[in-house]
Design an enzyme around this catalytic site. Structure first.
Site, PDB file in Angstrom:
ATOM      1  N   ASP A   1     125.143 -10.552 -27.809  1.00 56.63           N
ATOM      2  CA  ASP A   1     126.407 -10.291 -28.502  1.00 56.63           C
ATOM      3  C   ASP A   1     127.575 -10.230 -27.523  1.00 56.63           C
ATOM      4  OD1 ASP A   1     125.529 -10.329 -31.071  1.00 56.63           O
ATOM      5  OD2 ASP A   1     125.252  -8.155 -31.243  1.00 56.63           O
TER       6      ASP A   1
ATOM      7  N   ASP B   1     129.113 -15.538 -41.243  1.00 54.35           N
ATOM      8  CA  ASP B   1     128.254 -14.477 -40.711  1.00 54.35           C
ATOM      9  C   ASP B   1     128.109 -13.350 -41.732  1.00 54.35           C
ATOM     10  OD1 ASP B   1     127.266 -12.388 -38.537  1.00 54.35           O
ATOM     11  OD2 ASP B   1     127.321 -14.314 -37.512  1.00 54.35           O
TER      12      ASP B   1
ATOM     13  N   ARG C   1     121.481   1.678 -37.606  1.00 54.02           N
ATOM     14  CA  ARG C   1     122.552   0.922 -38.262  1.00 54.02           C
ATOM     15  C   ARG C   1     122.475   1.135 -39.778  1.00 54.02           C
ATOM     16  NH1 ARG C   1     124.451  -5.417 -38.379  1.00 54.02           N
ATOM     17  NH2 ARG C   1     126.464  -5.119 -37.457  1.00 54.02           N
TER      18      ARG C   1
ATOM     19  N   ASP D   1     118.855 -13.002 -38.385  1.00 53.96           N
ATOM     20  CA  ASP D   1     119.120 -11.845 -37.533  1.00 53.96           C
ATOM     21  C   ASP D   1     118.096 -10.745 -37.766  1.00 53.96           C
ATOM     22  OD1 ASP D   1     120.467 -10.264 -35.709  1.00 53.96           O
ATOM     23  OD2 ASP D   1     122.429 -10.509 -36.653  1.00 53.96           O
ATOM     24  N   MET D   2     117.987  -9.832 -36.830  1.00 55.58           N
ATOM     25  CA  MET D   2     117.109  -8.659 -36.956  1.00 55.58           C
ATOM     26  C   MET D   2     117.774  -7.559 -36.143  1.00 55.58           C
ATOM     27  SD  MET D   2     114.016  -7.314 -35.119  1.00 55.58           S
ATOM     28  CE  MET D   2     112.599  -6.431 -35.707  1.00 55.58           C
TER      29      MET D   2
HETATM   30  C1  GLA Z   1     124.200  -8.925 -34.849  1.00 55.30           C
HETATM   31  C2  GLA Z   1     124.422 -10.314 -34.306  1.00 55.30           C
HETATM   32  C3  GLA Z   1     125.893 -10.647 -34.382  1.00 55.30           C
HETATM   33  C4  GLA Z   1     126.377 -10.561 -35.803  1.00 55.30           C
HETATM   34  C5  GLA Z   1     126.066  -9.174 -36.367  1.00 55.30           C
HETATM   35  C6  GLA Z   1     126.362  -9.097 -37.842  1.00 55.30           C
HETATM   36  O1  GLA Z   1     124.734  -7.959 -34.030  1.00 55.30           O
HETATM   37  O2  GLA Z   1     123.940 -10.409 -33.013  1.00 55.30           O
HETATM   38  O3  GLA Z   1     126.137 -11.929 -33.855  1.00 55.30           O
HETATM   39  O4  GLA Z   1     125.734 -11.551 -36.563  1.00 55.30           O
HETATM   40  O5  GLA Z   1     124.714  -8.826 -36.176  1.00 55.30           O
HETATM   41  O6  GLA Z   1     126.095  -7.851 -38.359  1.00 55.30           O
END
Ligand code: GLA
Length: 735
Positions: free
Chosen positions: A549, A367, A444, A479-480
């Site tokens: 999440d 990740d 962020r 991701d975004m």
């Molecule tokens: C987002 C995703 C998480 C993880 C974080 C990493 O929040 O939903 O699963 O990948 O970013 O920064």
């Protein structure tokens, strides 16, 4: 399925297996009046429903009171500024600044199959024998604007899809200020409104409420479909349950700003609409140019919410998701996010991979935190080069080592973003979306790349492709992690600024379209701060989306219930994580976490080298459970039996094989109810005549031999168990 045109009454009739949709051309001008949408009927002439007097009525029949008639006409294409004061489906400004438009019928074609939308737009697809499409040609001759409106019905699902494109046939500029994809007028029933609302870590909660007079809407102008509101709404008759009552659900194959609205008028008519949000939107059409509005979907069900859900699932599984993985079991993955966050290195990842291999896990996903100098979320987005301090030997070395252990390898990226602390930003500060002279709003600590610009899209594509080309990477988590603000693009002239959000989504689609073309076997999982971009537009590119999440098994019951109301279980990213849960601090049995994740793609998100031995010891059985049941979960019919959200004690859902030979029921006793001995669970969807064997996993409970009829009507008895968060799988097989 069928589409007919009755010349004598000028009525179009669209039939899905169980529903009919009728509209009629009226008057010399060619107004399009909406006649009926509901359970399937065989009659073709219901024009009395459009009567305001003895004749089917067109607004032009009485010029003296035209405005008041316009305002009650059941319109398939409600115009703007010409007497219909309800919400229009289209608003166009001409060069003189006037805003008046009314689309009128000019012609039609009935086609086999379903044509693609323009510009690579995500949309449903179907072969010549699987669907029929009506193409309606409409015009506003004063503006010189034409519209091609497409309606598709399918042989295997009760969904209807709607899409439209517009062409400026005049010699002057036209500005589209609003262009809905769907607008349906209905007579009021005792309908309530059901929507999906949420927030980070609690996406898609079901909200049901009465419909009052005026307009009630949900929408997003965050640049994505969003955690907060969802491009879905349903009208649900007041007494409707999972299996009974009328339901009309609409959804949007679009991943950007949207407005979903119902309007209840002075005459108790309802107007349901879905389209791009008109706020922060305008689109300039030069002479000869075209504008494509996204596709919308509607499902009418006379058999409650459950049939609506199953119709959406069938549509998306059979006619939207294209990935080669759509009909395949996905590899069981282990993701290191909740295991390590940013604090990892090659050896740590390899130690996770070795342990994972021992218990039957099939893929390691690395990740966030592997690139630039990203040791927290403050930097490096845009600098997609490996951090050799963390990963000595680079990505290829790590991937090769993981492959040698016997696991596939997957990676996380956030391609649409740029950190102010990045080499990319230092080289191209103007590539961030921003309003000149304003300090761009950070979220962020990051900004959003301006994907309305082709040079930015091309650069981002090469960055992503280079990573994927550099090693044997078989999965990408895209991701975004922030929403759009400061809407300004240096690449757009002042009159085109209103196109930014639309063009941004087109940029995302172009990127993902190119990606799946160059890497056809890549397993793409979309994600947005959890599940903020869980929508059909993204499912067109990748077969699964990270649902939330929040990985707590109990929170997930509600999140997955709301998500599965519309989207197939095969699309829901779901992992078993460690306890206390990182979002809510709750401790649940490892077994329950496994049962709840089984409803989705299934994987792990924990440090397998550190979890308690008794949990680790349960993984091989969970892996076996996944292999045993995933075909059923992925391909079967979903039934919601009970909702913890409603009853506050327990949750229960079922998946039935299409041929009704097998079913799996997941039962979670969330809270032990004092002085409650148990409860009856009625199990629908099986063949009433057939005998089934019913077994219970890991419970001292005798097998049962019951017909599908007994299961659905008498049900089975579940004893109340001692303690909270207890779960049981009930497996039903034909004898
Ligand atoms: C987002 C995703 C998480 C993880 C974080 C990493 O929040 O939903 O699963 O990948 O970013 O920064």
């Amino acid at each position: 399925m069928n589409i007919t045109y009755d010349e004598s009454t000028r009525t179009f009739k669209l039939d899905t297996p169980k529903t009919s949709y009728l509209f009629q051309i009226l008057g010399e001008e060619g107004f399009v009046g909406h006649v009926y949408y509901g359970a399937r009927i065989e009659d073709t002439d219901l024009s009395y429903l459009l009567c305001v007097g003895p004749e089917p009525f067109a607004p032009s029949h009485t010029d003296r009171e035209r405005a008041s008639y316009m305002d009650k006409f059941l319109s398939e294409f409600p115009g703007h500024g010409l007497g219909d004061y309800r919400e229009s489906c289209l608003n166009v400004r001409d060069e003189d600044g006037h805003e008046a438009v009314q689309l009128l019928y000019r012609g039609h074609r009935i086609l086999k199959g379903k044509p693609a939308l323009k510009n690579g737009f995500p949309a449903t697809f179907a072969g010549e024998e699987e669907a029929l499409t009506l193409e309606l040609i409409l015009e506003d001759s004063v503006l010189g604007l034409t519209c091609h409106a497409f309606y598709t019905v399918f042989a295997d699902t009760d969904a209807i899809t709607f899409s439209r494109y517009f062409k400026n046939e005049s010699d002057r500029k036209l500005i589209i200020k609003k262009a809905d994809s769907l607008s349906i007028d209905l007579w009021q029933e005792d309908y309530e409104l059901l929507t999906l609302h949420g927030s980070w870590a609690r996406e898609r909660s079901i909200d049901r409420r009465p419909i009052g007079y005026g307009k009630t809407s949900v929408g997003s102008f965050r640049g994505e479909s969003s955690h907060q509101e969802h491009p879905f709404l349903a009208l649900v008759s007041g007494k409707a349950t999972q299996e009974t009552g009328n339901v009309l659900g609409v959804n949007f194959i679009w991943s950007g700003n949207f407005l979903a609205q119902v309007e209840k008028t002075q005459f108790d008519l309802l107007r349901v609409q879905m389209g791009i949000h008109p706020d922060q939107f305008s689109y300039v059409l030069a002479p000869g140019e075209e504008f494509q509005a996204p596709e919308a979907v509607s499902v009418f069900s006379a058999e409650g919410l459950g049939h609506m859900t199953r119709s959406f699932h069938d549509l998306y599984r059979n006619h939207l998701i294209r990935s080669p993985y759509k009909n395949k079991k996905r590899p069981i993955l282990i993701n290191n996010w909740e295991a390590t966050y940013f604090d990892f290195h090659t050896e740590k990842l390899l130690s996770i991979a070795r342990e994972a291999k021992k218990v039957g896990i099939e893929m390691l996903v690395m990740d966030d935190g592997w690139f630039g100098h990203r040791n927290d979320d403050n930097s490096s987005l845009g600098d997609w080069t490996v951090n050799e301090e963390k990963l000595p030997g680079g990505l290829k070395y790590l991937v090769d080592e993981v492959n040698k252990i016997g696991l596939k390898f997957g990676i996380w990226m956030e391609p649409e973003m740029i950190s102010p602390d990045s080499d990319l930003y230092r080289a191209h500060p103007d590539w961030a979306i921003q309003v000149p002279d304003r300090i761009p709003t950070r979220s962020r600590n990051q900004l959003v790349l301006d994907l309305s610009r082709q040079e930015v899209v091309d650069h981002v594509f090469e960055m992503v492709a280079n990573v994927l080309r550099s090693a044997n990477i078989e999965y990408l988590k895209w991701d975004m992690n922030r929403q759009l603000t400061d809407l300004g693009s240096i690449g757009l002239s002042s009159e085109h600024q209103g196109e930014l959000c639309y063009r941004y989504v087109m940029g995302v689609y172009q990127l993902q379209g190119r990606l799946v073309k160059e890497f056809p076997n890549l397993l793409l999982e979309n994600c947005s701060g959890g599940g903020a971009r869980f929508d059909p537009g993204m499912l067109y590119f990748g077969p699964q989306i990270w649902t939330s999440d929040d990985t707590d098994a109990i929170e997930r019951l509600g999140i997955q219930e709301g998500t599965a109301l519309v989207y197939p279980l095969s699309s829901m990213g779901a992992h078993v994580s460690d306890c206390p849960n990182h979002t809510v601090g709750r401790i649940t049995p490892f077994r329950t976490r496994g049962h709840v994740a089984l409803a989705g793609t299934f994987g792990y998100e924990l440090d397998i080298t550190k979890i308690p031995e008794e949990d680790r010891a349960m993984i091989p059985a969970q892996v076996e459970m996944y292999h045993k049941y995933n075909d059923l979960m992925r391909c079967g019919d979903y039934y919601r039996i009970a909702s913890f959200r409603e009853n506050h004690y327990y949750d229960c859902y079922e998946v039935v094989a299409k041929d009704k030979t097998e079913a799996l029921v997941t039962y979670v006793q969330v809270l032990r109810r004092p002085n409650q001995h148990g409860r009856v669970l009625r199990i629908p969807g099986l063949d009433p005549e057939r005998k089934y064997l019913v077994t219970f996993d890991d419970m001292e409970k005798k097998d049962l031999h019951l017909t599908g009829g007994a299961l659905a009507n008498a049900g089975i008895w579940m004893e109340e168990q001692w303690g909270d968060y207890r779960s049981v799988l009930i497996h039903i097989t034909a004898e």
